[in-house]
Design a protein around this motif. Structure first.
Motif, PDB file in Angstrom:
ATOM      1  N   ALA A 123      -5.060   0.332  17.768  1.00 18.65           N
ATOM      2  CA  ALA A 123      -5.652   0.827  16.433  1.00 18.65           C
ATOM      3  C   ALA A 123      -7.112   0.694  16.527  1.00 18.65           C
ATOM      4  CB  ALA A 123      -4.835   0.217  15.313  1.00 18.65           C
TER       5      ALA A 123
ATOM      6  N   VAL B  11      -9.801   3.344  16.113  1.00 15.12           N
ATOM      7  CA  VAL B  11     -10.895   3.616  14.934  1.00 15.12           C
ATOM      8  C   VAL B  11     -12.153   3.445  15.577  1.00 15.12           C
ATOM      9  CG1 VAL B  11     -11.767   2.128  13.030  1.00 15.12           C
ATOM     10  CG2 VAL B  11      -9.268   2.301  13.318  1.00 15.12           C
TER      11      VAL B  11
ATOM     12  N   GLU C 186     -12.029  -4.476  11.752  1.00 18.64           N
ATOM     13  CA  GLU C 186     -10.931  -4.638  10.735  1.00 18.64           C
ATOM     14  C   GLU C 186     -11.219  -5.778   9.819  1.00 18.64           C
ATOM     15  OE1 GLU C 186      -5.984  -4.820  10.965  1.00 18.64           O
ATOM     16  OE2 GLU C 186      -7.295  -5.719  12.752  1.00 18.64           O
TER      17      GLU C 186
ATOM     18  N   GLY D  60      -4.647  -3.676   8.282  1.00 13.39           N
ATOM     19  CA  GLY D  60      -4.479  -2.159   8.132  1.00 13.39           C
ATOM     20  C   GLY D  60      -5.822  -1.664   7.246  1.00 13.39           C
TER      21      GLY D  60
ATOM     22  N   TRP E 277      -9.896  -0.897   7.926  1.00 16.11           N
ATOM     23  CA  TRP E 277     -11.140  -0.854   8.977  1.00 16.11           C
ATOM     24  C   TRP E 277     -12.317  -0.527   8.177  1.00 16.11           C
ATOM     25  CZ3 TRP E 277      -6.158   0.193  10.462  1.00 16.11           C
ATOM     26  CH2 TRP E 277      -5.761  -0.582  11.647  1.00 16.11           C
TER      27      TRP E 277
ATOM     28  N   CYS F 138      -7.772   3.261   6.352  1.00 11.75           N
ATOM     29  CA  CYS F 138      -6.295   2.643   6.275  1.00 11.75           C
ATOM     30  C   CYS F 138      -5.268   3.580   6.467  1.00 11.75           C
ATOM     31  CB  CYS F 138      -6.176   1.943   5.030  1.00 11.75           C
ATOM     32  SG  CYS F 138      -6.184   3.037   3.550  1.00 11.75           S
ATOM     33  N   ARG F 139      -4.205   2.814   6.752  1.00 10.99           N
ATOM     34  CA  ARG F 139      -2.778   3.596   7.124  1.00 10.99           C
ATOM     35  C   ARG F 139      -2.574   4.367   5.961  1.00 10.99           C
ATOM     36  NH1 ARG F 139      -2.151  -1.318  10.009  1.00 10.99           N
ATOM     37  NH2 ARG F 139      -2.285  -1.229  12.322  1.00 10.99           N
ATOM     38  N   THR F 140      -2.381   3.659   4.650  1.00 19.64           N
ATOM     39  CA  THR F 140      -1.695   4.435   3.716  1.00 19.64           C
ATOM     40  C   THR F 140      -2.647   3.656   2.176  1.00 19.64           C
ATOM     41  OG1 THR F 140       0.036   2.539   3.238  1.00 19.64           O
ATOM     42  CG2 THR F 140       0.570   4.277   4.684  1.00 19.64           C
TER      43      THR F 140
ATOM     44  N   ASP G 289      -2.236   0.194   1.367  1.00 18.15           N
ATOM     45  CA  ASP G 289      -3.075  -1.075   1.892  1.00 18.15           C
ATOM     46  C   ASP G 289      -4.456  -1.449   0.947  1.00 18.15           C
ATOM     47  OD1 ASP G 289      -1.577  -1.041   4.228  1.00 18.15           O
ATOM     48  OD2 ASP G 289      -2.685   0.461   5.247  1.00 18.15           O
TER      49      ASP G 289
ATOM     50  N   CYS H  50      -7.481   7.791   4.412  1.00 16.33           N
ATOM     51  CA  CYS H  50      -6.025   7.478   4.672  1.00 16.33           C
ATOM     52  C   CYS H  50      -5.362   8.787   5.334  1.00 16.33           C
ATOM     53  CB  CYS H  50      -5.321   7.359   3.513  1.00 16.33           C
ATOM     54  SG  CYS H  50      -5.649   6.098   2.247  1.00 16.33           S
ATOM     55  N   GLU H  51      -4.214   8.529   6.128  1.00 12.49           N
ATOM     56  CA  GLU H  51      -3.846   9.723   6.640  1.00 12.49           C
ATOM     57  C   GLU H  51      -3.344  10.697   5.690  1.00 12.49           C
ATOM     58  OE1 GLU H  51      -0.171  10.908   9.756  1.00 12.49           O
ATOM     59  OE2 GLU H  51      -0.558   8.830   9.380  1.00 12.49           O
TER      60      GLU H  51
ATOM     61  N   GLU I 118      -8.328  12.434   2.483  1.00 11.49           N
ATOM     62  CA  GLU I 118      -7.425  12.641   3.574  1.00 11.49           C
ATOM     63  C   GLU I 118      -7.975  12.640   5.014  1.00 11.49           C
ATOM     64  OE1 GLU I 118      -4.403  15.307   2.442  1.00 11.49           O
ATOM     65  OE2 GLU I 118      -3.285  13.844   1.003  1.00 11.49           O
TER      66      GLU I 118
END
Length: 290
Positions: free
Chosen positions: A75, A79, A94, A98, A100, A114-116, A119, A142-143, A162
């Motif tokens: 990860a 990033v 980071e 989760g 960055w 972040c992932r979600t 976080d 986020c994704e 996103e």
């Protein structure tokens, strides 16, 4: 991994973003199998790799050597690569589990990833992100962002986007990462669609478009406000009765007739290979009234 281009996998492996773990020697069981096993062994039979079902040989799965390879993503290096591709200023790091900090964009905004969204909701994280961002609202990428999380984060004065919003086509048609188009919340409404008056306004300029082009632009705007912003070619053709490619050509031409440059028009729409198109605007940049 067979569905990914071999050259791209090799590039990620070389950069140590993608790391190959040890090979596996088991495979998942058949759907609704009564064998009672959690996995089935992979056997080499007559030079072929086969995941054998102990109860029904017709359910055996013929495998390739690459099917037994397993990979993980570093990860931190991923990033760092994203920050470098987006020409971020500063050193990515980071800052919490989760979360960055990518650096500063060309417009001076502090960008986080972040992932979600969950976080960011961890106690203390939102305050940390905002304190690191300084006077301007932080941008968090986020994704995917569900509607409720997006509303909550914006209420907290955190500008969220996103991942696909930072991926844009370059002059060659290849996708590249760019953060410079991300704007503060107060400046974000760019496209206004007035259903009642059949009028569209982009960046304060009224677009003098034919009614069919107004309707198509409204389709794009409505789709962009949904969880999946991609407008399928079939949906365009069903709604209009015309070929999607032909309509997109006419829409681009009509927008240039309104005074937009070719570059501005190309930036407004993204072709999604094998699916259709999407409007290259974030939800907060679109307002539909009437």
């Amino acid at each position: 991994m067979r569905r990914f281009p071999a050259a791209e996998v090799a590039r990620l492996l070389k950069a140590r973003i993608l790391i190959e773990d040890r090979k596996v020697d088991t495979w998942g069981t058949c759907a609704h199998c009564d064998c009672g096993y959690e996995v089935r062994l992979v056997e080499e039979i007559d030079g072929r790799l086969i995941a054998c079902c102990p109860l029904d040989s017709s359910q055996d799965v013929l495998l390739e050597p690459c099917d037994l390879k397993r990979y993980r993503v570093d990860a931190d290096k991923l990033v760092t690569a994203i920050a470098a591709a987006g020409r971020m200023k500063g050193s990515p790091a980071e800052i919490a589990a989760g979360i960055w900090f990518l650096g500063r964009s060309g417009t001076g905004r502090r960008i986080f990833m972040c992932r979600t969204p969950e976080d960011v909701f961890v106690p203390g994280i939102s305050m940390l992100v905002k304190s690191m961002a300084g006077a301007m609202p932080p941008i968090v990428i986020c994704e995917q962002i569900d509607t409720n999380s997006g509303i909550s984060l914006r209420d907290m004065e955190i500008d969220v986007h996103e991942l696909d919003e930072i991926v844009r086509p370059n002059e060659k048609g290849d996708e590249e990462i760019s953060f410079d188009a991300l704007l503060p919340p107060r400046d974000r409404v760019r496209l206004v669609m007035d259903r009642g008056r059949q009028v569209a306004t982009l960046d304060g300029q009224i677009l003098d478009l034919p009614l069919q082009m107004i309707a198509l632009l409204r389709l794009f705007a409505e789709q962009a406000l949904r969880s999946d912003p991609r407008l399928k070619k079939q949906e365009i053709e069903i709604d209009t009765g015309r070929e999607a490619k032909e309509l997109m050509r006419d829409l681009r031409g009509a927008l240039m007739s309104c005074g937009l440059t070719r570059a501005q028009v190309d930036e407004l729409f993204v072709s999604v290979r094998g699916i259709g198109y999407r409007l290259a605007l974030a939800r907060e940049e679109i307002e539909i009234i009437g």
